[in-house]
Write a protein that holds these residues in place. Structure first.
Motif, PDB file in Angstrom:
ATOM      1  N   GLN A  50      58.603  35.319  42.559  1.00 50.07           N
ATOM      2  CA  GLN A  50      58.626  36.504  41.697  1.00 50.07           C
ATOM      3  C   GLN A  50      60.020  36.723  41.116  1.00 50.07           C
ATOM      4  O   GLN A  50      60.166  37.101  39.949  1.00 50.07           O
ATOM      5  CB  GLN A  50      58.162  37.749  42.466  1.00 50.07           C
ATOM      6  CG  GLN A  50      56.777  37.637  43.085  1.00 50.07           C
ATOM      7  CD  GLN A  50      55.749  36.963  42.204  1.00 50.07           C
ATOM      8  OE1 GLN A  50      55.507  37.389  41.091  1.00 50.07           O
ATOM      9  NE2 GLN A  50      55.158  35.896  42.717  1.00 50.07           N
ATOM     10  N   LEU A  55      60.383  39.055  37.585  1.00 48.41           N
ATOM     11  CA  LEU A  55      59.918  40.392  37.930  1.00 48.41           C
ATOM     12  C   LEU A  55      61.092  41.237  38.405  1.00 48.41           C
ATOM     13  O   LEU A  55      62.033  40.724  39.022  1.00 48.41           O
ATOM     14  CB  LEU A  55      58.864  40.344  39.037  1.00 48.41           C
ATOM     15  CG  LEU A  55      57.404  40.302  38.593  1.00 48.41           C
ATOM     16  CD1 LEU A  55      57.091  39.015  37.875  1.00 48.41           C
ATOM     17  CD2 LEU A  55      56.494  40.519  39.764  1.00 48.41           C
ATOM     18  N   THR A  56      61.021  42.504  38.102  1.00 52.31           N
ATOM     19  CA  THR A  56      62.028  43.417  38.637  1.00 52.31           C
ATOM     20  C   THR A  56      61.684  43.670  40.106  1.00 52.31           C
ATOM     21  O   THR A  56      60.533  43.439  40.525  1.00 52.31           O
ATOM     22  CB  THR A  56      62.035  44.763  37.882  1.00 52.31           C
ATOM     23  OG1 THR A  56      60.800  45.440  38.137  1.00 52.31           O
ATOM     24  CG2 THR A  56      62.249  44.567  36.392  1.00 52.31           C
ATOM     25  N   GLU A  58      61.122  46.457  41.453  1.00 54.59           N
ATOM     26  CA  GLU A  58      60.049  47.445  41.478  1.00 54.59           C
ATOM     27  C   GLU A  58      58.695  46.793  41.193  1.00 54.59           C
ATOM     28  O   GLU A  58      57.701  47.089  41.851  1.00 54.59           O
ATOM     29  CB  GLU A  58      60.328  48.555  40.460  1.00 54.59           C
ATOM     30  CG  GLU A  58      59.305  49.662  40.505  1.00 54.59           C
ATOM     31  CD  GLU A  58      59.653  50.818  39.573  1.00 54.59           C
ATOM     32  OE1 GLU A  58      58.997  51.865  39.719  1.00 54.59           O
ATOM     33  OE2 GLU A  58      60.543  50.680  38.727  1.00 54.59           O
ATOM     34  N   GLU A  59      58.646  45.889  40.231  1.00 57.35           N
ATOM     35  CA  GLU A  59      57.395  45.214  39.899  1.00 57.35           C
ATOM     36  C   GLU A  59      56.918  44.358  41.063  1.00 57.35           C
ATOM     37  O   GLU A  59      55.718  44.341  41.388  1.00 57.35           O
ATOM     38  CB  GLU A  59      57.571  44.331  38.659  1.00 57.35           C
ATOM     39  CG  GLU A  59      57.772  45.101  37.373  1.00 57.35           C
ATOM     40  CD  GLU A  59      58.221  44.227  36.204  1.00 57.35           C
ATOM     41  OE1 GLU A  59      57.934  44.614  35.070  1.00 57.35           O
ATOM     42  OE2 GLU A  59      58.853  43.177  36.436  1.00 57.35           O
ATOM     43  N   ALA A  60      57.832  43.657  41.711  1.00 56.01           N
ATOM     44  CA  ALA A  60      57.467  42.823  42.851  1.00 56.01           C
ATOM     45  C   ALA A  60      56.950  43.671  44.013  1.00 56.01           C
ATOM     46  O   ALA A  60      55.961  43.316  44.652  1.00 56.01           O
ATOM     47  CB  ALA A  60      58.664  41.981  43.302  1.00 56.01           C
ATOM     48  N   ARG A  62      55.547  46.614  43.760  1.00 55.80           N
ATOM     49  CA  ARG A  62      54.244  47.134  43.346  1.00 55.80           C
ATOM     50  C   ARG A  62      53.152  46.074  43.580  1.00 55.80           C
ATOM     51  O   ARG A  62      52.076  46.384  44.071  1.00 55.80           O
ATOM     52  CB  ARG A  62      54.307  47.544  41.873  1.00 55.80           C
ATOM     53  CG  ARG A  62      53.251  48.548  41.484  1.00 55.80           C
ATOM     54  CD  ARG A  62      53.400  49.080  40.079  1.00 55.80           C
ATOM     55  NE  ARG A  62      54.782  49.305  39.674  1.00 55.80           N
ATOM     56  CZ  ARG A  62      55.314  48.886  38.525  1.00 55.80           C
ATOM     57  NH1 ARG A  62      54.581  48.269  37.638  1.00 55.80           N
ATOM     58  NH2 ARG A  62      56.579  49.126  38.239  1.00 55.80           N
ATOM     59  N   GLU A  63      53.461  44.833  43.217  1.00 54.44           N
ATOM     60  CA  GLU A  63      52.491  43.739  43.437  1.00 54.44           C
ATOM     61  C   GLU A  63      52.247  43.535  44.934  1.00 54.44           C
ATOM     62  O   GLU A  63      51.110  43.304  45.339  1.00 54.44           O
ATOM     63  CB  GLU A  63      53.028  42.432  42.823  1.00 54.44           C
ATOM     64  CG  GLU A  63      53.008  42.401  41.323  1.00 54.44           C
ATOM     65  CD  GLU A  63      51.617  42.286  40.743  1.00 54.44           C
ATOM     66  OE1 GLU A  63      50.785  41.568  41.316  1.00 54.44           O
ATOM     67  OE2 GLU A  63      51.370  42.914  39.700  1.00 54.44           O
TER      68      GLU A  63
END
Length: 66
Positions: A50, A55-56, A58-60, A62-63
């Motif tokens: 990731q 990915l940021t 935060e995005e990682a 969230r995933e």
């Protein structure tokens, strides 16, 4: 003979700092610090992918929480 100072390269340091940020988002999402650290350690290959996929943190997180 001088001892060569060994350290981590910039890319590795960037990944470590990124994972520290992910940890914060995992905790904000309800995990304990211990749970977040354990999850990152167990899934380090996924998190590394990731990171390199852009990915940021935060995005990682969230995933990972999905």
């Amino acid at each position: 003979m001088a001892k060569k100072k060994e350290g981590l390269d910039e890319e590795t340091l960037a990944l470590i700092h990124w994972c520290i940020e992910v940890e914060g988002f995992l905790v904000a999402g309800g995990a304990t610090v211990e749970q977040a650290q354990e999850h990152i350690e167990e899934q380090i290959e996924w998190f590394t992918d990731q990171f390199y996929n852009g990915l940021t943190p935060e995005e990682a997180a969230r995933e990972a929480l999905a």
